[in-house]
Design an enzyme around this catalytic site. Structure first.
Site, PDB file in Angstrom:
ATOM      1  N   HIS A 123      29.377  47.428 -11.247  1.00  0.00           N
ATOM      2  CA  HIS A 123      28.039  48.018 -11.188  1.00  0.00           C
ATOM      3  C   HIS A 123      27.354  47.685  -9.877  1.00  0.00           C
ATOM      4  CE1 HIS A 123      28.229  49.279 -15.408  1.00  0.00           C
ATOM      5  NE2 HIS A 123      29.042  48.232 -15.503  1.00  0.00           N
ATOM      6  N   GLU A 148      39.993  31.088   6.893  1.00  0.00           N
ATOM      7  CA  GLU A 148      40.138  30.006   7.871  1.00  0.00           C
ATOM      8  C   GLU A 148      41.596  29.892   8.338  1.00  0.00           C
ATOM      9  OE1 GLU A 148      36.976  26.759   7.331  1.00  0.00           O
ATOM     10  OE2 GLU A 148      38.825  25.647   7.107  1.00  0.00           O
ATOM     11  N   LYS A 189      31.266  22.807  14.750  1.00  0.00           N
ATOM     12  CA  LYS A 189      30.930  21.395  14.464  1.00  0.00           C
ATOM     13  C   LYS A 189      30.439  20.728  15.740  1.00  0.00           C
ATOM     14  CE  LYS A 189      34.123  20.267  10.623  1.00  0.00           C
ATOM     15  NZ  LYS A 189      35.215  19.403  10.143  1.00  0.00           N
TER      16      LYS A 189
HETATM   17  O1  PA5 Z   1      40.039  23.431   5.467  1.00  0.00           O
HETATM   18  C1  PA5 Z   1      39.535  22.599   6.200  1.00  0.00           C
HETATM   19  O2  PA5 Z   1      40.218  21.826   6.872  1.00  0.00           O
HETATM   20  C2  PA5 Z   1      38.031  22.450   6.300  1.00  0.00           C
HETATM   21  O3  PA5 Z   1      37.370  23.367   5.499  1.00  0.00           O
HETATM   22  C3  PA5 Z   1      37.608  21.052   5.868  1.00  0.00           C
HETATM   23  O4  PA5 Z   1      37.995  20.860   4.526  1.00  0.00           O
HETATM   24  C4  PA5 Z   1      36.106  20.848   6.004  1.00  0.00           C
HETATM   25  O5  PA5 Z   1      35.684  21.172   7.304  1.00  0.00           O
HETATM   26  C5  PA5 Z   1      35.729  19.406   5.694  1.00  0.00           C
HETATM   27  O6  PA5 Z   1      36.411  18.521   6.550  1.00  0.00           O
HETATM   28  P1  PA5 Z   1      36.570  16.988   6.191  1.00  0.00           P
HETATM   29  O7  PA5 Z   1      37.471  16.856   5.014  1.00  0.00           O
HETATM   30  O8  PA5 Z   1      37.159  16.339   7.402  1.00  0.00           O
HETATM   31  O9  PA5 Z   1      35.189  16.469   5.899  1.00  0.00           O
END
Ligand code: PA5
Length: 478
Positions: A333, A304, A447
């Site tokens: 394996h 990410e 989203k």
């Molecule tokens: O790294 C990130 O920002 C995302 O993975 C968020 O943690 C995830 O989308 C959850 O978002 P939120 O904390 O707003 O619910």
């Protein structure tokens, strides 16, 4: 106050051995010292970018300071954890992504591998579950094994607008309310200080819900060392001061802009060179069941953070490498054949453990069957370590880039080091790539598309756009 003695801290130092990345060991396929030298200025610039922007909320760099600025929060968390342990039989994290992967990883690393199945009295805290999906079967399964009124639900969401987490919240709060339970008694929110829906929900509940702040400058995937991870860990009886002390120790080990003295920078530079050579797959392979979920956490951190379409100069770069999780020896394996003989498109990172949590001697037996008899008299630790070394050696002999993160033991201090090192490495890699490491526009688009599909107000335009996509053609369905 310093954590344990200096000698102990030094004996627990996490190190990185990258010999098997270098041409001295891999020949033609390896990285030359000159290639690292050529990147000296760029590496220094990446180091400086991170050093100069430490703690800046507006750049989402608040995570760098978490080892130092949470003394009061830690005290508060420890007090809450004590109460939770007294009062509740179960502790459930409701969250997804950065809000769920960290707590799961630390639980897996530092608790008994069958923690929930341990008899009462052998467990340090309540039974522990992390719901990081919206699979109805999983939710139903959870509800089959917990008693909601005897459960503390930690809702973790920075935005309070994540459909998955808020769906989990709606289901649980409905169950609790129907059972006549005061939500404020059974819930703890970890969220943004003043924005977001969990704040509104708390207000509607009379402001009585216990809340922890997910600090402004800390993004989800960099949040494990703030209340997101510290509260669940403390409830489990994990030494959260040790986690933070380990992170601070690693920070001190990464204070120089040189590859040969900064383990996070070394990994970022090696990964960067490898990316430029077309090695687009990055495998993380811990040789420890306790470290299995670090690979899940790391996959999110790396993917990410670095998977970005454009750089800071507006160029289309489609940056990033694909992280793959693997487990030693299990995946020897399953995947290692590919790593040794398949395309030269991977870097394998091992995590090796010096001393496992317990000994397990292998008894003598079957002495007249040579394939089995030779094992007797050794131990499982010897075997797993030998297989780890042997796999690294085989990869090296096949000219495959690999390096090893050495953990003397798996404990809170070394876990804090490991997490902080991997976060720093990711930040340096992003700086080398000249991209924004801390946003996630791709995830945000997904989203929004979900909001449109479920008819959320304000997303009508997106819904129209999705509806005007070409009709499904049945000829492509077989
Ligand atoms: O790294 C990130 O920002 C995302 O993975 C968020 O943690 C995830 O989308 C959850 O978002 P939120 O904390 O707003 O619910």
């Amino acid at each position: 106050m310093a954590y344990k003695t200096k000698e102990w801290r030094n004996s627990m130092r996490v190190t990185v051995d990258y010999n098997n990345m270098m041409s001295k060991f891999l020949g033609e396929k390896g990285i030359k010292d000159s290639q690292i030298r050529e990147l000296k200025d760029k590496a220094e610039k990446a180091f400086l970018y991170v050093a100069e922007n430490r703690g800046k909320d507006e750049l989402y760099m608040g995570w760098t300071e978490l080892p130092y600025n949470q003394e009061d929060i830690v005290a508060d968390i420890l007090a809450t954890a004590k109460e939770v342990r007294k009062k509740f039989k179960y502790f459930v994290v409701l969250g997804i992504g950065g809000s769920a992967l960290g707590p799961s990883m630390v639980y897996n690393a530092l608790c008994h591998l069958h923690y929930n199945e341990l008899p009462n009295g052998k467990r340090k805290g309540p039974k522990f579950y992390v719901e990081d999906n919206v699979d109805p079967v999983r939710m139903a399964a959870l509800l089959d094994v917990i008693e909601p009124e005897k459960t503390c639900f930690n809702v973790i969401s920075k935005s309070g607008a994540t459909s998955e987490t808020m769906t989990q919240y709606l289901i649980i709060s409905d169950i609790l309310q129907k059972a006549g339970v005061d939500l404020a008694e059974n819930m703890i929110f970890t969220t943004d200080a003043c924005r977001g829906n969990l704040i509104k929900i708390d207000k509607a509940l009379g402001g009585k819900v216990k809340k922890y702040v997910l600090p402004d400058g800390v993004g989800g995937r960099f949040s494990e060392l703030c209340p997101v991870g510290l509260l669940p860990a403390a409830v489990l009886g994990i030494d959260i001061k040790g986690l933070l002390a380990g992170a601070a120790y690693m920070d001190s080990l990464c204070s120089k802009p040189n590859v040969n003295s900064n383990p996070a920078l070394a990994q970022a530079v090696l990964q960067y060179i490898s990316m430029k050579q077309g090695k687009n797959i990055h495998v993380l392979m811990p040789y420890s069941d306790n470290l299995k979920l670090i690979a899940d956490w790391y996959c999110q951190l790396w993917a990410e953070s670095l998977g970005k379409a454009v750089d800071y100069d507006g160029n289309t770069v489609n940056a990033g490498t694909t992280p793959v999780k693997s487990l030693g020896v299990t995946d020897q394996h399953s995947q290692v054949q590919l790593y040794i003989e398949g395309p030269y498109d991977k870097v394998i990172t091992f995590i090796s453990v010096g001393k496992y949590g317990c000994e397990m001697p292998i008894p003598h037996g079957c002495e007249d069957i040579p394939d089995v008899g030779f094992l007797g008299g050794h131990s499982m630790q010897e075997l797993i370590q030998a297989e780890n070394k042997a796999t690294a050696y085989a990869l090296m002999m096949a000219g495959r880039c690999n390096y090893t993160i050495n953990m003397p033991e798996v404990n809170a201090f070394t876990m804090g080091q490991l997490m902080y090192m991997l976060e720093l490495q990711t930040a340096y890699a992003g700086a080398l790539l000249n991209i924004n490491t801390f946003n996630q526009p791709g995830v945000e688009n997904g989203k929004k598309a979900t909001f449109a599909l479920l008819g959320k107000k304000g997303y009508e335009g997106q819904k129209q756009e999705m509806d005007s996509a070409p009709e499904i053609d049945t000829k492509y369905i077989v």
